[in-house]
Write a protein that holds these residues in place. Structure first.
Motif, short mmCIF file in Angstrom:
data_model
loop_
_atom_site.label_atom_id
_atom_site.label_comp_id
_atom_site.label_asym_id
_atom_site.label_seq_id
_atom_site.Cartn_x
_atom_site.Cartn_y
_atom_site.Cartn_z
N UNK A 1 -40.62 35.15 28.75
CA UNK A 1 -41.04 36.14 27.77
C UNK A 1 -42.30 35.69 27.02
N UNK A 2 -42.41 34.40 26.74
CA UNK A 2 -43.62 33.89 26.08
C UNK A 2 -44.85 34.16 26.94
N UNK A 3 -44.71 33.99 28.25
CA UNK A 3 -45.83 34.26 29.16
C UNK A 3 -46.24 35.73 29.15
N UNK A 4 -45.32 36.62 28.80
CA UNK A 4 -45.66 38.04 28.69
C UNK A 4 -46.57 38.30 27.50
N UNK A 5 -46.51 37.43 26.50
CA UNK A 5 -47.38 37.54 25.34
C UNK A 5 -47.05 38.66 24.37
N UNK A 6 -45.82 39.17 24.40
CA UNK A 6 -45.48 40.28 23.51
C UNK A 6 -44.55 39.87 22.36
N UNK A 7 -44.13 38.61 22.33
CA UNK A 7 -43.29 38.13 21.25
C UNK A 7 -41.81 38.44 21.39
N UNK A 8 -41.40 38.83 22.60
CA UNK A 8 -40.00 39.17 22.83
C UNK A 8 -39.18 37.90 22.94
N UNK A 9 -37.93 37.96 22.44
CA UNK A 9 -37.01 36.83 22.48
C UNK A 9 -35.72 37.28 23.16
N UNK A 10 -35.05 36.40 23.90
CA UNK A 10 -33.79 36.77 24.55
C UNK A 10 -32.74 37.33 23.59
N UNK A 11 -32.73 36.85 22.34
CA UNK A 11 -31.74 37.33 21.39
C UNK A 11 -31.94 38.80 21.00
N UNK A 12 -33.10 39.38 21.34
CA UNK A 12 -33.34 40.79 21.06
C UNK A 12 -32.63 41.70 22.07
N UNK A 13 -32.28 41.14 23.21
CA UNK A 13 -31.78 41.95 24.33
C UNK A 13 -30.56 42.80 24.00
N UNK A 14 -29.51 42.27 23.36
CA UNK A 14 -28.36 43.14 23.09
C UNK A 14 -28.72 44.37 22.25
N UNK A 15 -29.61 44.20 21.27
CA UNK A 15 -30.00 45.31 20.40
C UNK A 15 -30.86 46.29 21.17
N UNK A 16 -31.85 45.77 21.90
CA UNK A 16 -32.75 46.65 22.65
C UNK A 16 -32.00 47.41 23.74
N UNK A 17 -31.06 46.75 24.41
CA UNK A 17 -30.25 47.43 25.43
C UNK A 17 -29.41 48.54 24.81
N UNK A 18 -28.81 48.25 23.67
CA UNK A 18 -27.99 49.25 22.98
C UNK A 18 -28.82 50.46 22.59
N UNK A 19 -30.01 50.21 22.04
CA UNK A 19 -30.86 51.33 21.61
C UNK A 19 -31.49 52.06 22.79
N UNK A 20 -31.71 51.36 23.88
CA UNK A 20 -32.22 52.02 25.08
C UNK A 20 -31.18 53.00 25.62
N UNK A 21 -29.90 52.62 25.47
CA UNK A 21 -28.82 53.49 25.94
C UNK A 21 -28.58 54.66 24.98
#
Length: 167
Positions: free
Chosen positions: A30-50
């Motif tokens: 994720x750091x290489x993507x350069x967007x500041x995303x962290x693995x701990x964001x995934x549960x929240x982002x997945x929930x909101x995507x759904x």
């Protein structure tokens, strides 16, 4: 192939090492993507995507993370401009969480990464003598039935009894 030589390490130490190996590598990607995303964001982002417009409690329930962790992570995502909150429909004390346009625009890249991550986890499971995902699920179930603190307390009582029997 190098073997993990510290099998005598405690369970907590081994789990922290495992998380370091899994999340640490994912964090680097994720750091290489350069967007500041962290693995701990995934549960929240997945929930909101759904389903956009969830409360913290709903996010916590859907993603199996604590209310406190969900709240802290949502605050960070608000700071990054990926989600926003507004007063919920029924209760002024409840706030609904929504993806911003920026957060929504990240979903295709994130969903691709989540699929690749799941495929890599499935491959790892297939390489193990027993699937890690199954062992983790079973462990969570057993600890939900009887907490680790209760298990420790029971063992302390047994140790005390066996010590008394030796005297």
């Amino acid at each position: 192939m190098m073997k993990y030589e510290k099998a005598s390490d405690g369970l907590g130490t081994q789990l922290r090492r495992l998380i370091e190996l899994l999340d640490g590598d994912l964090e680097k990607i994720y750091e290489n993507d350069g967007v500041g995303y962290r693995p701990r964001f995934t549960p929240i982002m997945k929930s909101l995507a759904a389903r956009d417009g969830l409360t913290i409690k709903e996010i916590s329930d859907l993603s199996s993370i604590s209310h406190s962790a969900a709240s802290q992570t949502v605050s960070k995502l608000i700071d990054l401009g990926w989600v926003f909150s507004k007063v919920g429909n029924g209760d002024a004390r409840e706030r609904a969480i929504y993806l911003t346009n920026v957060g929504r625009s990240m979903l295709p890249m994130l969903q691709r990464r989540w699929r690749a991550t799941q495929a890599a986890a499935n491959k790892l499971d297939a390489e193990l003598s027993s699937p890690l995902s199954k062992l983790l699920a079973e462990s969570i179930d057993r600890l939900s039935e009887k907490s680790f603190s209760k298990r420790i307390f029971e063992q302390e009582i047994l140790l005390d009894k066996s010590k008394d029997n030796l005297n």
